[in-house]
Scaffold this active site. Structure first.
Site: not given
Ligand code: CMC
Length: 432
Positions: A309, A366
């Site tokens: 998140h 989710d």
């Molecule tokens: N599985 C594997 N690796 C992950 C995941 C995941 N679900 N989420 C983040 N990472 C890794 C990512 O690859 C990165 O690794 P590295 O530092 O080695 O490059 C690191 O963690 C940071 O990721 P980020 O994408 O920069 O983090 P963010 O804060 O921008 O993204 C997120 C947050 C929710 C978009 C992301 O965690 C994600 O894609 N999660 C899966 C989708 C999901 O469940 N979304 C629902 C969010 S809750 C509902 C809502 O409130 O909208």
């Protein structure tokens, strides 16, 4: 006097005020940065940018706190219901008995849609995605209810109680009709005397001569899902609503933009993506362990959906509540879903895995909401639609907050241009 921040740039010092929230969140007020220094602040993804001061929802992602108007989400989940919480989010206080009755009446009064909308529904191609139908139909509310969407702010605010109730009730009706019509099923009409979640389930699942009365536990489980999704501070869709509202646009236009933003798999589409992931893992005969390795590789293009998140870096308090509710619902319904076992395995494995721990990746709401909706009988392509029904009260409250700002400014970020430098136009016969 507030603390001041000093920034040194090109041998000059600039002083900025700071702002402190009621829970001690701290911000440097950079509103004058460009005019005094020529610089802008750069923050792609807005992870460090406060776009507004709000009184609606408070989140502390480091320690897993979520409060609507100051009240912790676990207290609301236990003692309140979706309608109570929606009122709280929109109007700032829990309703008195009288206010609750009058709010419920207003919601019921606005549940039906203009009959001409049915013809519009029927013009969508068979199999159209319910989110696509939802965005179009909610966007067209302004055509059917022009008196509630004049873009004259004073007038739109005068009619706010009705337009707010319309948004909350009609999104439920439109959502259920999207499903009925895209599957060629006869349309149902809202029933008096049914609660909000009960009515939605009736609109979705009743058939001629076979009216659906949701079991109490099922209606309660759906109500909880809606309550947990009702607001979530400046997420992508809510910020979109505020952005659109800042231009002076009416409530229906602004919430429709929010629905579009919600559609993406990284936001409201994640609950659907979780189920697809669990089904894929099941179909491949994996218990989750192979998938975890793929998600960690960084090259497979796979992510553990329902994990991570932008704000919660410890745990998502909604995930805790919904995880427990999911176990309870499955026990009551006697459902045996292999996806739930896989989800439990994934959660256990990820919580012990250094990759997920070091990146602060924990289950989000989710991760379990999809499994729960599946048990209730909600089809997969309706999951994001359900999220939109829940989030409507938050969008409405945020629209109202923008619309009532005494000196509202249109939201207009800047950019750092990185394209080609100045060059001349090349006529067609001289292009390579
Ligand atoms: N599985 C594997 N690796 C992950 C995941 C995941 N679900 N989420 C983040 N990472 C890794 C990512 O690859 C990165 O690794 P590295 O530092 O080695 O490059 C690191 O963690 C940071 O990721 P980020 O994408 O920069 O983090 P963010 O804060 O921008 O993204 C997120 C947050 C929710 C978009 C992301 O965690 C994600 O894609 N999660 C899966 C989708 C999901 O469940 N979304 C629902 C969010 S809750 C509902 C809502 O409130 O909208």
């Amino acid at each position: 006097m507030s603390k001041q921040a000093i920034l040194k740039l090109d041998d000059k010092e600039y002083t900025f005020d700071t702002i402190e929230g009621v829970e001690n969140e701290k911000a440097v007020d950079f509103r004058t940065l460009r005019s005094v220094s020529g610089y802008i602040s750069y923050d792609e993804g807005y992870g460090n940018t406060g776009s507004c001061q709000s009184e609606i929802t408070y989140i502390d992602g480091e320690v897993g706190i979520l409060r609507y108007r100051g009240i912790p989400i676990d207290q609301l989940a236990e003692k309140s219901d979706f309608i109570d919480s929606a009122y709280l989010i929109i109007y700032g206080e829990l309703p008195s008995e009288e206010q609750r009755i009058s709010f419920s009446k207003e919601l019921i009064k606005n549940t039906n849609i203009d009959t001409r909308m049915i013809r519009q529904f029927e013009s969508f191609p068979a199999g159209a995605h319910p989110m696509s139908i939802l965005t179009s139909m909610m966007g067209s509310l302004s055509s059917y209810y022009p008196e509630l969407s004049t873009n004259d702010r004073a007038l739109d605010l005068e009619n706010f109680d009705r337009s707010a109730a319309s948004a909350i009730s009609k999104v439920m009706t439109v959502a259920a009709l999207s499903h009925r019509i895209s599957h060629g099923l006869p349309v149902n009409y809202p029933k008096k005397g049914f609660g909000f979640a009960e009515n939605f389930l009736h609109l979705m699942f009743s058939n001629p001569h076979d009216e659906y009365h949701a079991p109490k536990e099922v209606a309660e489980a759906l109500d909880l899902i809606l309550l947990l999704h009702a607001d979530h501070e400046q997420n992508c869709s809510t910020s979109t609503v505020r952005m659109v509202a800042s231009s002076g646009a009416n409530l229906f236009a602004s919430i429709t933009a929010g629905i579009c933003a919600l559609w993406g798999p990284l936001h409201g589409g994640a609950n659907m993506a979780v189920i697809k992931m669990l089904e894929e893992i099941h179909a491949e005969g994996d218990d989750g362990s192979r998938f975890i390795e793929q998600a960690k590789s960084g090259t497979s293009g796979k992510r553990l959906m329902g994990f991570g998140h932008r704000v919660y870096k410890n745990f998502d308090p909604r995930a805790k509540i919904i995880g427990q509710a999911c176990e309870r619902l499955f026990a009551v319904l006697g459902v045996d879903d292999p996806c739930l076992d896989i989800a439990r395995n994934l959660e256990q494995a990820a919580l012990k895995d250094d990759y997920f721990i070091s990146r602060n990746l924990y289950p989000n709401v989710d991760f379990y909401s999809g499994i729960m909706m599946r048990a209730i009988g909600i089809p997969l392509d309706m999951f994001t639609v359900m999220f939109a029904i829940g989030r409507m009260s938050g969008w409405v409250a945020n629209w109202h907050e923008v619309a009532t700002q005494p000196k509202g400014k249109i939201n207009r970020p800047r950019q750092i241009y990185q394209g080609p430098a100045l060059r001349d136009y090349v006529p067609m016969d001289q292009r390579g």
